[in-house]
Design a protein around this motif. Structure first.
Motif, PDB file in Angstrom:
ATOM      1  N   VAL A 174       7.412   3.669  -1.224  1.00 45.45           N
ATOM      2  CA  VAL A 174       5.969   4.253  -0.671  1.00 45.45           C
ATOM      3  C   VAL A 174       5.581   4.695  -2.294  1.00 45.45           C
ATOM      4  CG1 VAL A 174       4.996   7.057   0.231  1.00 45.45           C
ATOM      5  CG2 VAL A 174       7.562   5.904   0.765  1.00 45.45           C
ATOM      6  N   CYS A 175       4.096   4.596  -2.581  1.00 45.45           N
ATOM      7  CA  CYS A 175       2.936   4.571  -3.536  1.00 45.45           C
ATOM      8  C   CYS A 175       1.971   4.842  -3.150  1.00 45.45           C
ATOM      9  CB  CYS A 175       2.544   3.243  -3.648  1.00 45.45           C
ATOM     10  SG  CYS A 175       2.424   2.441  -3.401  1.00 45.45           S
ATOM     11  N   GLY A 176       0.873   5.262  -4.107  1.00 44.82           N
ATOM     12  CA  GLY A 176      -0.377   5.960  -3.951  1.00 44.82           C
ATOM     13  C   GLY A 176      -1.467   5.215  -4.793  1.00 44.82           C
ATOM     14  N   HIS A 177      -1.910   5.855  -5.621  1.00 47.79           N
ATOM     15  CA  HIS A 177      -3.002   5.771  -6.601  1.00 47.79           C
ATOM     16  C   HIS A 177      -4.315   5.073  -5.718  1.00 47.79           C
ATOM     17  CE1 HIS A 177      -3.810   4.768 -10.938  1.00 47.79           C
ATOM     18  NE2 HIS A 177      -3.184   3.597 -10.729  1.00 47.79           N
ATOM     19  N   THR A 178      -4.379   4.056  -5.200  1.00 48.88           N
ATOM     20  CA  THR A 178      -5.692   3.515  -5.023  1.00 48.88           C
ATOM     21  C   THR A 178      -6.230   3.949  -3.693  1.00 48.88           C
ATOM     22  OG1 THR A 178      -4.604   1.962  -3.802  1.00 48.88           O
ATOM     23  CG2 THR A 178      -4.622   1.133  -5.601  1.00 48.88           C
ATOM     24  N   HIS A 179      -6.183   4.884  -3.576  1.00 44.77           N
ATOM     25  CA  HIS A 179      -7.179   5.834  -2.028  1.00 44.77           C
ATOM     26  C   HIS A 179      -6.986   5.140  -0.850  1.00 44.77           C
ATOM     27  CE1 HIS A 179      -8.556   9.057  -5.797  1.00 44.77           C
ATOM     28  NE2 HIS A 179      -6.773   7.912  -6.020  1.00 44.77           N
ATOM     29  N   MET A 180      -7.015   4.364  -0.845  1.00 44.27           N
ATOM     30  CA  MET A 180      -6.484   3.212   0.361  1.00 44.27           C
ATOM     31  C   MET A 180      -5.760   2.670   1.215  1.00 44.27           C
ATOM     32  SD  MET A 180      -9.612   0.281  -1.008  1.00 44.27           S
ATOM     33  CE  MET A 180      -8.694   0.110  -2.270  1.00 44.27           C
ATOM     34  N   PRO A 181      -5.622   3.514   2.663  1.00 45.63           N
ATOM     35  CA  PRO A 181      -4.203   3.155   3.470  1.00 45.63           C
ATOM     36  C   PRO A 181      -4.156   1.690   3.311  1.00 45.63           C
ATOM     37  CG  PRO A 181      -5.200   3.847   4.833  1.00 45.63           C
ATOM     38  CD  PRO A 181      -6.423   4.608   3.272  1.00 45.63           C
ATOM     39  N   PHE A 182      -2.452   1.470   4.228  1.00 40.39           N
ATOM     40  CA  PHE A 182      -2.016   0.384   4.338  1.00 40.39           C
ATOM     41  C   PHE A 182      -0.121   0.691   4.461  1.00 40.39           C
ATOM     42  CE2 PHE A 182      -2.027  -0.385  -0.454  1.00 40.39           C
ATOM     43  CZ  PHE A 182      -0.552  -1.148  -0.796  1.00 40.39           C
ATOM     44  N   VAL A 183      -0.112  -0.305   5.539  1.00 39.37           N
ATOM     45  CA  VAL A 183       1.041  -0.646   5.696  1.00 39.37           C
ATOM     46  C   VAL A 183       1.340  -2.321   5.307  1.00 39.37           C
ATOM     47  CG1 VAL A 183       4.087  -0.557   7.021  1.00 39.37           C
ATOM     48  CG2 VAL A 183       1.660   1.337   6.880  1.00 39.37           C
ATOM     49  N   ARG A 184       2.863  -2.286   4.776  1.00 38.25           N
ATOM     50  CA  ARG A 184       2.530  -4.267   4.511  1.00 38.25           C
ATOM     51  C   ARG A 184       4.445  -4.389   4.362  1.00 38.25           C
ATOM     52  NH1 ARG A 184       0.476  -8.004  -0.269  1.00 38.25           N
ATOM     53  NH2 ARG A 184       2.080  -9.076   0.649  1.00 38.25           N
ATOM     54  N   LEU A 185       4.670  -5.456   4.616  1.00 41.53           N
ATOM     55  CA  LEU A 185       5.675  -5.995   4.501  1.00 41.53           C
ATOM     56  C   LEU A 185       5.593  -7.319   3.068  1.00 41.53           C
ATOM     57  CD1 LEU A 185       7.620  -6.972   7.598  1.00 41.53           C
ATOM     58  CD2 LEU A 185       8.097  -4.951   6.438  1.00 41.53           C
ATOM     59  N   VAL A 186       6.983  -6.926   2.271  1.00 40.71           N
ATOM     60  CA  VAL A 186       6.473  -7.417   0.983  1.00 40.71           C
ATOM     61  C   VAL A 186       8.385  -8.013   0.564  1.00 40.71           C
ATOM     62  CG1 VAL A 186       6.866  -7.662  -1.384  1.00 40.71           C
ATOM     63  CG2 VAL A 186       5.542  -6.202  -0.322  1.00 40.71           C
ATOM     64  N   ASP A 187       8.988  -9.239   1.398  1.00 40.80           N
ATOM     65  CA  ASP A 187       9.533 -10.283   1.130  1.00 40.80           C
ATOM     66  C   ASP A 187      10.593  -8.796   2.266  1.00 40.80           C
ATOM     67  OD1 ASP A 187      11.574 -12.292   0.463  1.00 40.80           O
ATOM     68  OD2 ASP A 187      11.692 -11.360  -1.080  1.00 40.80           O
ATOM     69  N   ARG A 188      10.509  -8.483   3.083  1.00 41.08           N
ATOM     70  CA  ARG A 188      11.463  -8.119   3.738  1.00 41.08           C
ATOM     71  C   ARG A 188      11.494  -6.306   3.436  1.00 41.08           C
ATOM     72  NH1 ARG A 188      14.867 -11.059   6.724  1.00 41.08           N
ATOM     73  NH2 ARG A 188      14.598 -13.415   6.432  1.00 41.08           N
ATOM     74  N   ARG A 189      10.395  -6.338   2.643  1.00 37.38           N
ATOM     75  CA  ARG A 189      11.290  -4.578   1.616  1.00 37.38           C
ATOM     76  C   ARG A 189       9.186  -3.974   2.362  1.00 37.38           C
ATOM     77  NH1 ARG A 189      11.810  -5.035  -3.638  1.00 37.38           N
ATOM     78  NH2 ARG A 189      13.689  -3.493  -3.132  1.00 37.38           N
ATOM     79  N   LEU A 190       9.053  -2.792   3.082  1.00 39.67           N
ATOM     80  CA  LEU A 190       8.281  -2.162   3.841  1.00 39.67           C
ATOM     81  C   LEU A 190       7.210  -1.827   2.177  1.00 39.67           C
ATOM     82  CD1 LEU A 190       6.744  -1.564   5.935  1.00 39.67           C
ATOM     83  CD2 LEU A 190       8.507   0.621   6.572  1.00 39.67           C
ATOM     84  N   VAL A 191       6.746  -1.148   2.476  1.00 38.75           N
ATOM     85  CA  VAL A 191       5.979  -0.372   1.215  1.00 38.75           C
ATOM     86  C   VAL A 191       4.586   0.490   2.168  1.00 38.75           C
ATOM     87  CG1 VAL A 191       3.876  -0.722  -0.250  1.00 38.75           C
ATOM     88  CG2 VAL A 191       5.798  -2.443  -0.327  1.00 38.75           C
ATOM     89  N   GLY A 205     -13.157  12.493   4.735  1.00 30.90           N
ATOM     90  CA  GLY A 205     -11.596  12.511   5.805  1.00 30.90           C
ATOM     91  C   GLY A 205     -10.402  12.464   5.029  1.00 30.90           C
ATOM     92  N   GLY A 206      -9.101  13.179   5.844  1.00 28.20           N
ATOM     93  CA  GLY A 206      -7.967  13.014   4.888  1.00 28.20           C
ATOM     94  C   GLY A 206      -7.150  11.572   5.530  1.00 28.20           C
ATOM     95  N   SER A 207      -6.103  11.066   4.540  1.00 26.57           N
ATOM     96  CA  SER A 207      -5.504   9.749   5.152  1.00 26.57           C
ATOM     97  C   SER A 207      -4.141  10.689   4.729  1.00 26.57           C
ATOM     98  CB  SER A 207      -6.074   8.513   4.634  1.00 26.57           C
ATOM     99  OG  SER A 207      -7.184   8.257   4.684  1.00 26.57           O
ATOM    100  N   TRP A 208      -3.109  10.051   5.848  1.00 24.59           N
ATOM    101  CA  TRP A 208      -1.922  10.471   5.369  1.00 24.59           C
ATOM    102  C   TRP A 208      -1.023   9.589   6.172  1.00 24.59           C
ATOM    103  CZ3 TRP A 208       0.580  13.042   9.215  1.00 24.59           C
ATOM    104  CH2 TRP A 208       0.227  13.351   9.953  1.00 24.59           C
ATOM    105  N   ALA A 209       0.303   9.474   5.616  1.00 24.48           N
ATOM    106  CA  ALA A 209       1.427   8.800   6.927  1.00 24.48           C
ATOM    107  C   ALA A 209       2.554   9.193   7.850  1.00 24.48           C
ATOM    108  CB  ALA A 209       1.339   7.654   5.989  1.00 24.48           C
TER     109      ALA A 209
END
Length: 270
Positions: A174-191, A205-209
């Motif tokens: 789980v990361c932040g820093h770039t201010h744009m929401p996303f979910v993706r797989l990276v070689d079976r690891r969820l980011v 507005g406020g983005s969160w997960a």
């Protein structure tokens, strides 16, 4: 890679929190109290077992108020250090440092000594264990660097590089820093990147997960932007607060513009 421990909002120390059921993830509040309050008022945030905030908490026009609000969550909150938090501490202690945003020296001067120590003691990265997600490492930029940039469309090679030091059984980042929401797989690891509460790119507005039952839900809290801008302007003595609030709370920068600016920092050609 050692991932550090954490505690509640007040300490930033301790062991790994294990077997958390539901986690609300916020990031990049950047000293914007009205949007933070709107997100914290969401029923699923209020009901979450843990509220994780992945850095850049106070570098903005209402730093004292935002840190007090986050600290009031007590052990329900886990705060991770962001690059702007590190910069605030350097300015508060030494009056010098790198300043990507001119609000940083001003915000650092507003902080109480206990708030400087709170920021100085925050971990980066941190780790929790979440039901349905297993071991989850929490960071700002990447697990190895709070300022490093990776994006939803960064190459698998780039992702492999920045995650190479993680233990193989860490399956969620789980990361932040770039201010744009996303979910993706990276070689079976969820980011997961929840986006930004206080400085969103793409839409206001406020983005969160929300992490619950093995599922990630990207959420967005609508706010009355006119009222939020007015509240920030009324609640801050920052000299350029009106211009700052208009630009960031109205999300003047689109996600496409942000990707173009950030893109070269992940190793791709300009």
């Amino acid at each position: 890679m050692g991932t550090g421990g954490h505690g509640g909002a007040g300490t930033g120390t301790g062991g790994v929190v294990a077997d958390v059921g539901t986690v609300a993830v916020l990031s990049d509040v950047h000293g914007v109290l009205p949007v933070l309050d709107a997100v914290l008022a969401e029923p699923d945030v209020r009901a979450a077992d843990l509220v994780v905030v992945t850095g850049d908490h106070a570098a903005g026009p209402q730093p004292v108020e935002v840190l007090d609000r986050l600290a009031s969550l007590g052990d329900r909150a886990l705060l991770v250090r962001g690059n702007a938090d590190r910069e605030l501490v350097a300015w508060a202690r030494d009056g010098a440092g790198h300043v990507p945003d001119p609000v940083v020296p001003w915000a650092a001067a507003q902080l109480r000594p206990d708030q400087v120590e709170l920021l100085a003691g925050l971990p980066h990265p941190a780790e929790i264990s979440v039901r349905g997600f297993g071991r989850a490492v929490l960071c700002h930029g990447t697990p190895r660097d709070d300022e490093e940039v990776v994006l939803v469309d960064s190459s698998l090679g780039r992702w492999a590089e920045v995650l190479a030091d993680l233990d193989p059984d860490v399956r969620t980042v789980v990361c932040g820093h770039t201010h744009m929401p996303f979910v993706r797989l990276v070689d079976r690891r969820l980011v997961v990147n929840p986006g930004s509460v206080g400085m969103p790119y793409g839409r206001p507005g406020g983005s969160w997960a929300l992490l619950r039952d093995g599922q990630v839900s990207l959420r967005h809290t609508e706010v009355d932007v006119d009222a939020a801008v007015a509240a920030v302007v009324a609640g801050s003595d920052y000299p350029d607060v009106a211009e700052w609030a208009e630009y960031f709370l109205r999300s003047a920068a689109s996600d496409a513009e942000a990707l173009r600016v950030f893109g070269p920092r992940d190793g791709r050609p300009a």
